[in-house]
Design a protein around this motif. Structure first.
Motif, short mmCIF file in Angstrom:
data_model
loop_
_atom_site.label_atom_id
_atom_site.label_comp_id
_atom_site.label_asym_id
_atom_site.label_seq_id
_atom_site.Cartn_x
_atom_site.Cartn_y
_atom_site.Cartn_z
N ILE A 86 0.83 -1.21 0.00
CA ILE A 86 0.00 0.00 0.00
C ILE A 86 0.86 1.25 0.00
N GLY A 87 2.15 1.10 0.35
CA GLY A 87 3.02 2.27 0.33
C GLY A 87 3.25 2.82 -1.06
N GLY A 88 3.13 1.97 -2.08
CA GLY A 88 3.30 2.44 -3.45
C GLY A 88 2.23 3.43 -3.85
N ASP A 89 0.99 3.17 -3.45
CA ASP A 89 -0.10 4.10 -3.76
C ASP A 89 0.09 5.43 -3.04
N GLY A 90 0.47 5.36 -1.76
CA GLY A 90 0.68 6.59 -1.01
C GLY A 90 1.81 7.43 -1.57
N THR A 91 2.88 6.77 -1.98
CA THR A 91 4.00 7.50 -2.58
C THR A 91 3.57 8.18 -3.88
N PHE A 92 2.79 7.48 -4.68
CA PHE A 92 2.32 8.06 -5.94
C PHE A 92 1.46 9.30 -5.66
#
Length: 212
Positions: A86-92
């Motif tokens: 889920i960190g990938g979505d937040g980073t984006f």
């Protein structure tokens, strides 16, 4: 015999309504104004969309990696309790919102007088930039064919999962941030047009005493 009526005789002397414009060139001026707004909007949309490449590169660089491992038969998450997925979505979202603020401020500084063209170009360009950044990050990131990647590296070898944007609503982070900042700057620094003065109707002339 009576003189024939002329157009001046039977045409009422009415003043033109407020805002009415006559004369040659009015339609041409409006057409040029519309074309100017369209050109500005298209230019803003194109430049903002190109910035999507920077979004893709930053997402690829800063996004947390999701480690995978294969036992020769199936592929598993190396850390089943990790939050990298889920960190990938937040980073984006964070990167897209930051770039949206930058482009919103840049468009305001370039076109301080406002106009519907740059605003629409900012919104459409932000959506296009988000899509471009998403696809660039996935394209340049780890192999999207997980099975083939696992077979290539062999069993018990940790490898990175491909970049994935699970929440597609993240694509609106860029245009939303850009439009909000542009609206705030416009409201704060562009003076509003003064209200037109009220037009008072003239009073009727007084009635002569002999007609009362």
């Amino acid at each position: 015999m009576t003189a024939p009526l002329t157009p001046h005789d039977h045409s009422p002397h009415l003043p033109p309504y407020p805002g009415a414009e006559t004369g040659p060139g009015t339609g041409e001026d409006r057409r040029k104004a519309v074309l100017t707004e369209v050109a500005r909007g298209a230019l803003v949309a194109l430049l903002v969309a190109v910035c999507g490449v920077a979004l893709g590169l930053l997402w690829l660089w800063l996004s947390p990696r999701v480690p995978l491992v294969s036992d020769g038969k199936a592929v598993y998450l190396k850390d089943t309790e990790g939050e990298e997925a889920i960190g990938g979505d937040g980073t984006f979202v964070l990167i897209a919102a930051g770039l949206g603020l930058l482009t919103g401020a840049a468009v305001f500084l370039r076109y301080r007088r406002g106009g519907i063209g740059p605003v629409l170009g900012l919104a459409l360009g932000g959506v296009a930039a988000s899509v471009i950044g998403w696809r660039v990050g996935v394209w340049l990131g780890p192999d999207t064919n997980i099975v083939a990647h696992a077979t290539r590296v062999g069993p018990k070898v940790v490898f990175d999962a491909p970049l994935e944007l699970r929440a597609k609503s993240a694509l609106v982070a860029w245009p939303a941030a850009a439009m909000i900042l542009h609206l705030i700057l416009t409201s704060a620094f562009i003076p509003k047009d003064p209200a037109p003065p009220k037009q008072e109707l003239p009073l009727p002339p007084p009635t002569p005493p002999d007609q009362q």
